[in-house]
Design a protein around this motif. Sequence first.
Motif, mmCIF file in Angstrom:
data_model
loop_
_atom_site.group_PDB
_atom_site.id
_atom_site.type_symbol
_atom_site.label_atom_id
_atom_site.label_comp_id
_atom_site.label_asym_id
_atom_site.label_seq_id
_atom_site.Cartn_x
_atom_site.Cartn_y
_atom_site.Cartn_z
ATOM 1 N N TYR A 142 1.443 9.809 0.649
ATOM 2 C CA TYR A 142 0.278 9.720 -0.230
ATOM 3 C C TYR A 142 -0.324 8.321 -0.261
ATOM 4 O O TYR A 142 -1.244 8.072 -1.030
ATOM 5 N N ARG A 143 0.190 7.403 0.533
ATOM 6 C CA ARG A 143 -0.245 6.009 0.445
ATOM 7 C C ARG A 143 -1.275 5.632 1.496
ATOM 8 O O ARG A 143 -2.366 5.143 1.173
ATOM 9 N N MET A 144 -0.949 5.822 2.755
ATOM 10 C CA MET A 144 -1.723 5.235 3.855
ATOM 11 C C MET A 144 -2.893 6.107 4.298
ATOM 12 O O MET A 144 -2.813 7.333 4.281
ATOM 13 N N ALA A 145 -3.960 5.416 4.736
ATOM 14 C CA ALA A 145 -5.027 6.125 5.442
ATOM 15 C C ALA A 145 -4.421 6.744 6.701
ATOM 16 O O ALA A 145 -3.505 6.177 7.297
ATOM 17 N N LYS A 162 3.279 14.157 7.245
ATOM 18 C CA LYS A 162 2.001 14.822 6.999
ATOM 19 C C LYS A 162 1.193 13.972 6.023
ATOM 20 O O LYS A 162 1.750 13.412 5.078
ATOM 21 N N ASP A 163 -0.107 13.881 6.240
ATOM 22 C CA ASP A 163 -0.989 13.111 5.366
ATOM 23 C C ASP A 163 -1.531 14.010 4.267
ATOM 24 O O ASP A 163 -2.095 15.072 4.542
ATOM 25 N N ASP A 164 -1.367 13.590 3.026
ATOM 26 C CA ASP A 164 -1.985 14.315 1.930
ATOM 27 C C ASP A 164 -3.504 14.158 2.031
ATOM 28 O O ASP A 164 -3.997 13.099 2.434
ATOM 29 N N ASN A 169 -10.621 9.257 4.113
ATOM 30 C CA ASN A 169 -11.810 8.465 3.742
ATOM 31 C C ASN A 169 -11.461 7.200 2.961
ATOM 32 O O ASN A 169 -12.096 6.865 1.960
ATOM 33 N N ARG A 170 -10.408 6.511 3.408
ATOM 34 C CA ARG A 170 -10.007 5.250 2.768
ATOM 35 C C ARG A 170 -10.371 4.078 3.670
ATOM 36 O O ARG A 170 -9.517 3.375 4.178
ATOM 37 N N SER A 171 -11.640 3.880 3.908
ATOM 38 C CA SER A 171 -12.066 2.783 4.777
ATOM 39 C C SER A 171 -13.264 2.040 4.205
ATOM 40 O O SER A 171 -14.322 1.935 4.837
ATOM 41 N N PRO A 172 -13.158 1.506 2.992
ATOM 42 C CA PRO A 172 -14.285 0.757 2.422
ATOM 43 C C PRO A 172 -14.511 -0.549 3.160
ATOM 44 O O PRO A 172 -13.599 -1.096 3.797
ATOM 45 N N LYS A 305 -2.445 0.487 2.193
ATOM 46 C CA LYS A 305 -3.063 1.725 1.736
ATOM 47 C C LYS A 305 -4.288 2.081 2.581
ATOM 48 O O LYS A 305 -4.373 3.198 3.093
ATOM 49 N N TYR A 306 -5.247 1.150 2.712
ATOM 50 C CA TYR A 306 -6.422 1.542 3.494
ATOM 51 C C TYR A 306 -6.821 0.555 4.581
ATOM 52 O O TYR A 306 -7.731 0.842 5.371
ATOM 53 N N ARG A 307 -6.173 -0.602 4.684
ATOM 54 C CA ARG A 307 -6.502 -1.494 5.808
ATOM 55 C C ARG A 307 -5.287 -2.329 6.187
ATOM 56 O O ARG A 307 -4.600 -2.867 5.326
ATOM 57 N N PHE A 308 -5.035 -2.410 7.511
ATOM 58 C CA PHE A 308 -3.922 -3.192 8.029
ATOM 59 C C PHE A 308 -4.446 -4.141 9.098
ATOM 60 O O PHE A 308 -4.961 -3.711 10.130
ATOM 61 N N TYR A 309 -4.337 -5.449 8.816
ATOM 62 C CA TYR A 309 -4.728 -6.480 9.764
ATOM 63 C C TYR A 309 -3.489 -6.975 10.503
ATOM 64 O O TYR A 309 -2.509 -7.395 9.879
#
Length: 373
Positions: A142-145, A162-164, A169-172, A305-309
């Motif tokens: 439930y955490r990662m994009a 599996k992705d919940d 759509n976690r890419s602001p 959660k939504y971005r990994f650099y």
Amino acid sequence: SAAEIENKKKEMTSRKDTILARVAEINQQLDEIQKKILSEARLIATTLTKTFTAKQFPDTPFDVLILDEASMAPLPHLYWAASRCRGYITIVGDFLQLPPICIAKEDMAQRWLGRSLFSVLGIDQVKKAIQDDRVTLLDRQYRMAPEISLIPNRFFYQNILKDDPSTSNRSPDDGVSKSPLVLIETGAMNPWCSRLSTGGRFNLYNALLCCTLAKKIMLKAIDGKIGIMTPYAAQARLINKIAKDWEILDRIRTSTVHRFQGGEESIIIFDTVEGSGTRVAPMLDDKKPDSDARLLLNVAVTRAKYRFYLVGHTKHLLSDLHADSVLSRMVQHFYGNAQRIASESLMDSYFTNDFERWADVFLSTGGNPDTAY
């Protein structure tokens, strides 16, 4: 007179002793109240350490024990807590995350302090976990994009995750990128990685780059903290020193991957640190004996959660790592699936001036990040 002063001193000492005795009595009463409350509680949430260090802890055994973050639990602590339970024990944790930190190299220390419970139970692979009747696998995240979870799913969890739907759509736009995966390439600058006599590593260019990146993101991402992770404690301390100097420390959370385990942030910057001047350390090379690189890299990626650099000198990494190593394959995955940004495009004159200033500080302190500033 001297006699009056002496009498006054004795009087004050007597009053002090009376007050201290009363304070000790009150503290004892408070301890008894706390112990009574805990003994009557239906649920107690605590750390493992508190179960044997807190004198207020109830003497009555538990009926049920639930232990979270089990992979990082030192075995003696875990065994002690288990001995206090007379009914059922549920162990919650990930066998593909890091074991307890054990600095001592002796075999006895490593056996008792450096292994996780999963290692003792022989549960260190997804296949073994599936076949073990004692294990219930939680396969929904439930955490990662999804673009981020694809990495641990592909390289560590054998595609059972599996992705919940809530993770989509976690890419602001954070002011630097809109992509869930971003590779900050430092190759053109060929930054130098230094190795301390204690074995730690630091990279001044990368440290300044991570703070610069975080500062740019802050201009757009108003809420929340930005996580900056690195394999090396010396690099984490250096980044913290720079962040404090730049007055952005309250907006970032910087630590080693080990200390970040169990946490999460919306945006994670992972600094590989490695560069010219050193070979890639076993900490990032799973092909080296007794390396925890697979576990470390899994923890690093799964904090976002939504971005990994990913910040790194990829040419250096790929030239030194075996092609089948996890980090090498992750770099190749980023080549094909991430937005690529040259580190020099993030620089400005402020960065250049600050680099020269910090370089001078390092030279004056013998190149030790712990004594800089």
